[in-house]
Design a protein around this motif. Structure first.
Motif, PDB file in Angstrom:
ATOM      1  N   THR A 145       0.743  -0.949   0.067  1.00 35.52           N
ATOM      2  CA  THR A 145      -0.388  -0.287  -0.299  1.00 35.52           C
ATOM      3  C   THR A 145       0.510   1.374  -0.450  1.00 35.52           C
ATOM      4  O   THR A 145       0.205   2.277  -0.055  1.00 35.52           O
ATOM      5  N   LEU A 146       1.892   1.566  -0.072  1.00 37.99           N
ATOM      6  CA  LEU A 146       2.976   2.255   0.135  1.00 37.99           C
ATOM      7  C   LEU A 146       3.638   2.329  -1.104  1.00 37.99           C
ATOM      8  O   LEU A 146       4.745   1.457  -2.188  1.00 37.99           O
ATOM      9  N   GLY A 147       3.342   3.390  -1.902  1.00 40.39           N
ATOM     10  CA  GLY A 147       4.376   3.357  -3.359  1.00 40.39           C
ATOM     11  C   GLY A 147       5.042   4.463  -3.440  1.00 40.39           C
ATOM     12  O   GLY A 147       5.055   5.285  -2.772  1.00 40.39           O
ATOM     13  N   ILE A 148       6.304   4.656  -4.298  1.00 43.10           N
ATOM     14  CA  ILE A 148       7.187   5.066  -4.346  1.00 43.10           C
ATOM     15  C   ILE A 148       7.945   5.303  -5.974  1.00 43.10           C
ATOM     16  O   ILE A 148       7.568   4.118  -7.076  1.00 43.10           O
ATOM     17  N   MET A 149       8.019   6.354  -6.551  1.00 44.97           N
ATOM     18  CA  MET A 149       8.709   6.907  -8.075  1.00 44.97           C
ATOM     19  C   MET A 149       9.222   7.381  -8.068  1.00 44.97           C
ATOM     20  O   MET A 149       9.372   8.677  -7.580  1.00 44.97           O
ATOM     21  N   THR A 150      10.792   7.513  -8.592  1.00 47.35           N
ATOM     22  CA  THR A 150      11.396   8.555  -8.765  1.00 47.35           C
ATOM     23  C   THR A 150      11.329   8.405 -10.364  1.00 47.35           C
ATOM     24  O   THR A 150      11.443   7.715 -10.959  1.00 47.35           O
ATOM     25  N   VAL A 151      11.184   9.859 -10.248  1.00 53.33           N
ATOM     26  CA  VAL A 151      11.527  10.584 -11.664  1.00 53.33           C
ATOM     27  C   VAL A 151      12.508  11.465 -12.157  1.00 53.33           C
ATOM     28  O   VAL A 151      13.282  12.325 -11.183  1.00 53.33           O
ATOM     29  N   SER A 152      13.399  10.800 -13.281  1.00 55.22           N
ATOM     30  CA  SER A 152      14.675  11.613 -13.250  1.00 55.22           C
ATOM     31  C   SER A 152      13.923  11.910 -14.934  1.00 55.22           C
ATOM     32  O   SER A 152      14.415  11.806 -15.283  1.00 55.22           O
ATOM     33  N   MET A 153      14.060  13.600 -14.678  1.00 58.54           N
ATOM     34  CA  MET A 153      13.975  14.112 -16.712  1.00 58.54           C
ATOM     35  C   MET A 153      14.928  15.076 -16.667  1.00 58.54           C
ATOM     36  O   MET A 153      15.802  15.909 -16.456  1.00 58.54           O
ATOM     37  N   PRO A 154      15.118  14.655 -18.054  1.00 58.80           N
ATOM     38  CA  PRO A 154      16.197  16.220 -18.914  1.00 58.80           C
ATOM     39  C   PRO A 154      16.094  16.716 -18.536  1.00 58.80           C
ATOM     40  O   PRO A 154      14.813  18.018 -18.399  1.00 58.80           O
ATOM     41  N   PRO A 155      17.044  17.954 -18.560  1.00 56.85           N
ATOM     42  CA  PRO A 155      18.878  17.596 -18.818  1.00 56.85           C
ATOM     43  C   PRO A 155      18.897  16.735 -17.856  1.00 56.85           C
ATOM     44  O   PRO A 155      20.703  17.274 -17.944  1.00 56.85           O
ATOM     45  N   LEU A 156      18.947  16.048 -16.669  1.00 59.77           N
ATOM     46  CA  LEU A 156      18.891  16.486 -15.294  1.00 59.77           C
ATOM     47  C   LEU A 156      20.429  15.423 -15.539  1.00 59.77           C
ATOM     48  O   LEU A 156      19.810  13.712 -16.457  1.00 59.77           O
ATOM     49  N   ARG A 157      22.220  15.059 -15.266  1.00 60.91           N
ATOM     50  CA  ARG A 157      22.120  14.072 -16.484  1.00 60.91           C
ATOM     51  C   ARG A 157      22.239  12.697 -14.516  1.00 60.91           C
ATOM     52  O   ARG A 157      23.111  11.935 -14.818  1.00 60.91           O
ATOM     53  N   ALA A 158      21.920  12.552 -13.804  1.00 62.82           N
ATOM     54  CA  ALA A 158      21.864  11.945 -12.693  1.00 62.82           C
ATOM     55  C   ALA A 158      19.827  11.113 -12.888  1.00 62.82           C
ATOM     56  O   ALA A 158      19.036  11.442 -12.824  1.00 62.82           O
ATOM     57  N   GLY A 159      20.635   9.528 -12.537  1.00 63.65           N
ATOM     58  CA  GLY A 159      19.185   8.757 -13.215  1.00 63.65           C
ATOM     59  C   GLY A 159      18.979   8.578 -11.879  1.00 63.65           C
ATOM     60  O   GLY A 159      19.137   8.914 -10.668  1.00 63.65           O
ATOM     61  N   PRO A 160      17.849   7.549 -11.915  1.00 60.74           N
ATOM     62  CA  PRO A 160      16.560   7.465 -10.720  1.00 60.74           C
ATOM     63  C   PRO A 160      17.088   6.455  -9.529  1.00 60.74           C
ATOM     64  O   PRO A 160      17.015   7.139  -8.306  1.00 60.74           O
ATOM     65  N   LEU A 161      18.302   5.622  -9.711  1.00 58.53           N
ATOM     66  CA  LEU A 161      19.120   4.729  -8.317  1.00 58.53           C
ATOM     67  C   LEU A 161      19.362   5.956  -7.332  1.00 58.53           C
ATOM     68  O   LEU A 161      19.646   6.372  -6.211  1.00 58.53           O
TER      69      LEU A 161
END
Length: 601
Positions: free
Chosen positions: A478-494
């Motif tokens: 019931t707990l959700g997590i979402m990591t979003v990485s949008m350009p131009p950011l050079r850092a990925g989801p991890l």
């Protein structure tokens, strides 16, 4: 029939109406006595003072007083019906067949019987004021092109129309392709296989049909030539210039040309494009002439060909009482249809190419939401096979057991949408050629190696897809997590996720989410079968569909934002142990360079 035969509701209406007429003399007057029709409804003639509402040029032409015929049924579950016995209101918004006033667009929400007949009269007075002031939108008024008559027979197959109907000529060719016993698809181009489609002529009318199109062929032919049934049109400004040729002759010619191509006993269908009184795309009607009626048309065509090669059928020789079966039309043309989700965050997925890596508890639901939102192309990646135990929470059915996840899900997605392209890849990730065209990658694998891969993609270039990783907690789902990485950011989801975790773990206000970064405690995971079975999280279809739906909408809001916003979203479903919670940890600005080394593995 005496008052004793009336229902309690009808007696209440009559008593209330007497009191209103006495309290407002000159404003409300009952003309004569009420009557009772065969259905048990009472019919009243009311005279209302209508001099006060301000008028405008295009508004409804109200006199100082107007008379209305009100029909009150035996039950208060439906509102009274109101009509006029003239055509002065024809072509005004929400006036059906020229005489019935549509006071309630949605009676289930707008009609409350607790307000009694007085509430109905208030509604009528307000409606008349809006009509006189031309405050209704005629473009959205109920079925104006055919006067409010619903042309659809119970149980008849539905005709689905998606192509724009050309209106430059009086008639066109089209084909009906049987999709299912209850559905035809209309195609303006001939199908590749001649036996796949049933030819259907399309006839473009010169004027709207304010009183409907009739229930038999004779009535239809007379109506298309004389839509006002011998009465003068109340406002010629609403009408297009009439053609000098009779529309019924055109209709019979195209019906004959189509029917003669088909075997004896075959029904003949026709699509009729009816112009809207206020302009814009035409309203569409579809009718089917039964086999015996179509055979008669074939006979007339054959007889006429003995004299001329031209098809010229005398309308007088048609069996006037030939019945018509009106087919429901599902009009899905873009020019007349507004998507029900057009104002919601998921509208951001329309026309996009999206990857879904991992087609399990979250990914299988998210993929469906993307397709329903109008995604152009969806690429599915998952090497797994469906077992029976997965059906309690993943988007599959019994017939899918033994099939690969991607193939089973692809079949479902294609069944949802005719326009989406679905690519099924039985691998953890797709090939490089598929990555090049992606607008969005959603990773639902909970796979560390794939997380590393996405981080490397982000570090390599700022010209890359939006990336999102999704997961749930192990104990409840019931707990959700979402990591979003949008350009131009050079850092990925991890990288973004681990920095968010370090911050959340120091925040006691978000203790409910600490488990998303901590090692699962004993009992938090489940071993679904005996033997060498991979531990998995607890969770139901209701839990995971809820989390997937929320995260899909939140991600859509990112895509719609117009600016690049990266970070980690945390949600808790209302029915979960933590109750309704939501938090967002934005990605740190320093991550705009190459991602720093991980703090911990």
């Amino acid at each position: 029939m005496s008052k004793r035969s009336l229902s309690d509701w009808q007696r209440q209406v009559l008593a209330e109406l007497d009191a209103i007429a006495e309290a407002f003399p000159g404003e409300v007057e009952v003309m004569g006595r009420h009557r009772i029709d065969q259905s048990g409804a009472i019919r009243l003639r009311l005279r209302l003072r209508t001099a006060d509402p301000p008028r405008v040029a295009r508004g409804m032409p109200l006199g100082e007083h107007e008379e209305f015929i009100v029909t009150v049924g035996a039950s208060s579950l439906t509102p009274p019906r109101v009509e006029v016995d003239h055509l002065r209101f024809l072509h005004h918004a929400h006036v059906l067949q020229g005489h019935r006033l549509c006071l309630y667009l949605d009676p289930s929400r707008e009609w409350d019987p607790i307000n009694g007949f007085g509430g109905f009269l208030d509604r009528l007075v307000d409606w008349l004021a809006d009509a006189a002031g031309d405050r209704f939108d005629a473009q959205t008024a109920l079925y104006h092109a055919v006067g409010g008559v619903l042309h659809a027979a119970d149980g008849a197959p539905t005709v689905v129309v998606r192509d724009t109907i050309p209106t430059g000529k009086r008639a066109h060719h089209a084909w009906l392709v049987a999709r299912a016993p209850h559905r035809f698809d209309l195609h303006l181009n001939r199908p590749a296989e001649p036996d796949q489609g049933d030819h259907i002529p399309v006839v473009i009318l010169d004027a709207d049909l304010p009183f409907g199109a009739g229930i038999d062929l004779g009535a239809l032919l007379q109506t298309v030539d004389d839509p006002y049934h011998g009465r003068p049109a109340p406002d010629e400004a609403f009408l297009k210039p009439r053609s000098t040729s009779r529309t019924s002759a055109t209709m019979l010619t195209v019906l004959g040309a189509s029917a003669i191509r088909k075997a004896t006993g075959t029904p003949q269908r026709i699509l009729i494009a009816v112009p809207h009184p206020t302009g814009g795309p035409p309203h569409l009607l579809a009718a089917s002439i039964p086999g015996i009626g179509a055979d008669h048309i074939r006979t007339l065509v054959k007889a006429g060909r003995k004299k001329s090669s031209m098809i010229d059928i005398d309308p007088a020789k048609i069996y006037q009482a030939t019945p018509l079966e009106w087919l429901p039309v599902s009009d899905e043309r873009k020019e007349v249809t507004t998507r029900r989700d057009s104002a919601r965050p998921v509208a951001a997925y329309a026309g996009r190419t999206a990857h879904v890596w991992g087609c399990g508890g979250l990914g299988s639901w998210i993929a469906e939401y993307l397709v329903r939102a109008g995604a152009k192309k969806v690429i599915l990646c998952d090497p797994g096979t469906i077992s029976g135990g997965l059906l309690v929470r993943q988007n599959f059915v019994e017939a899918d057991v033994g099939n690969t996840k991607v193939e089973a899900l692809a079949q479902r997605l294609r069944a949802i949408s005719d326009t989406v392209e679905v690519v099924a890849t039985r691998a953890l990730v797709p090939g490089e050629e598929d990555l090049a065209e992606a607008d969005l990658i959603i990773d639902a694998t909970v796979n560390i190696a794939i997380s590393r891969l996405l981080d490397s993609f982000a570090a390599a270039s700022d010209q890359r897809p939006v990336m999102a990783q999704v997961a749930v907690d192990a104990r409840t789902g019931t707990l959700g997590i979402m990591t979003v990485s949008m350009p131009p950011l050079r850092a990925g989801p991890l990288t973004i996720d681990r920095k968010a975790g370090a911050q959340i773990l120091q925040d006691g206000a978000h203790e409910a989410f600490h488990c998303l970064w901590k090692t699962s405690a004993s009992g938090d995971e489940i071993i679904p079968t005996r033997g060498c079975s991979t531990p998995t999280f607890h969770g139901s279809a209701a839990d995971l569909a809820g989390v997937a739906g929320s995260l899909t909408s939140i991600l859509g809001a990112h895509l719609n934002a117009g600016t690049s916003v990266s970070g980690t979203h945390l949600i808790s479903l209302p029915h979960g142990e933590a109750g309704p919670l939501r938090a967002f940890v934005p990605a740190q600005a320093p991550a705009l360079g190459r991602p720093p080394a991980d703090d911990a593995d």
